[in-house]
Design a protein around this motif. Sequence first.
Motif, PDB file in Angstrom:
ATOM      1  N   LEU A  72       0.842  -1.198   0.000  1.00 41.11           N
ATOM      2  CA  LEU A  72       0.000   0.000   0.000  1.00 41.11           C
ATOM      3  C   LEU A  72       0.878   1.249   0.000  1.00 41.11           C
ATOM      4  N   VAL A  73       0.511   2.200  -0.850  1.00 41.89           N
ATOM      5  CA  VAL A  73       1.249   3.462  -0.904  1.00 41.89           C
ATOM      6  C   VAL A  73       0.247   4.612  -0.974  1.00 41.89           C
ATOM      7  N   GLY A  74       0.682   5.797  -0.578  1.00 37.39           N
ATOM      8  CA  GLY A  74      -0.141   6.980  -0.721  1.00 37.39           C
ATOM      9  C   GLY A  74      -0.048   7.534  -2.131  1.00 37.39           C
ATOM     10  N   ARG A  75      -0.776   8.606  -2.379  1.00 34.95           N
ATOM     11  CA  ARG A  75      -0.718   9.254  -3.694  1.00 34.95           C
ATOM     12  C   ARG A  75       0.707   9.691  -4.023  1.00 34.95           C
ATOM     13  N   ASP A  76       1.477   9.998  -2.976  1.00 38.42           N
ATOM     14  CA  ASP A  76       2.848  10.455  -3.170  1.00 38.42           C
ATOM     15  C   ASP A  76       3.845   9.317  -3.307  1.00 38.42           C
ATOM     16  N   GLY A  77       3.335   8.086  -3.277  1.00 40.04           N
ATOM     17  CA  GLY A  77       4.219   6.931  -3.394  1.00 40.04           C
ATOM     18  C   GLY A  77       4.825   6.462  -2.092  1.00 40.04           C
ATOM     19  N   ALA A  78       4.533   7.154  -0.991  1.00 33.92           N
ATOM     20  CA  ALA A  78       5.098   6.772   0.303  1.00 33.92           C
ATOM     21  C   ALA A  78       4.492   5.461   0.791  1.00 33.92           C
TER      22      ALA A  78
END
Length: 313
Positions: free
Chosen positions: A117-123
């Motif tokens: 799982l990642v955020g919109r920012d790729g984190a």
Amino acid sequence: MLTTLIVSYNTKELLDECLGALRAAQAAIGGGEVIVVDNASRDGSAEHLAEHAPEVTLIRSAQNVGFGRANNLALPAVRTPYLLLLNTDAFVPPQSLRLTLDYMAANPDCGILGVRLVGRDGALQPSCRYFPTAWNLFLTRTGLSKWLPGRLVDDMDWDHRTVRDCDWVPGCFYLVRSEVVGQVGLFDPRFFMYYEEVDHCLAAKRAGWRVAFYPHTEVVHIGGESARKDSAISTSGRQVEILQIESGLLYFRKNAGLAGLLRHVALETAADALLAFKSALRGRGAAARYHLRRIGALFGLAGRTGLGRRPTR
């Protein structure tokens, strides 16, 4: 082969993106069923779905029954070997369903599968998690994990690029065999929100199933959208925290007994007392009062739940 179950609650603006990504992923496996449970949304989500996604099976709940109970409402309509629970704020890439179903087919002992799982920012987000204990929650909340031993709920100090067994995976992308659901059920209805997938993974593992983290597909997950859109839940974060505290009490009483619950209450109290003391020393009176109020909420909910035996809603 696969039924995807989505609980929708006041996230109308996310539905088209979520379903669009899902349709592309379904095309790679030859299609699939989609069931959306609308949890008494007030933003026109159900009407939007009925008009713009007529192929979706829509179940309308007359009231907000919480995440776990809403998922349970759809179970009578599931007729496929696999069930994917997907949040409206989780967006799957085109090959995600094919890859994860292939893994499940090749590993018949795996009952539940989560992904990277990642955020919109790729984190990177916590995706491969250990069961909470009274001790590891205490270490995490106080920051004492730097000096005291204990396996934390979220171990982020590895590359997250290899398949790995774990204790539980987040419910935003939660692939489960229907055989597991037939054996242990889906979510315990006592949990309104929080801890339901933790409890379910524990039941599945006790029944002999593996829970696995699969990193070879990446799902973008925003997180917390329903709570942010509902003032009844998100006012200053207070109601969300109350739900978290209550679900923790219910979880520890169910799975660790009275002694485990009392240990949890004692260490939660100690954590908040320590944090209140540290805040007061630093002149942060508001933070100190917050931790003292949290102790009051913990003891109040312990009483209202009958020491974790019953939910309040």
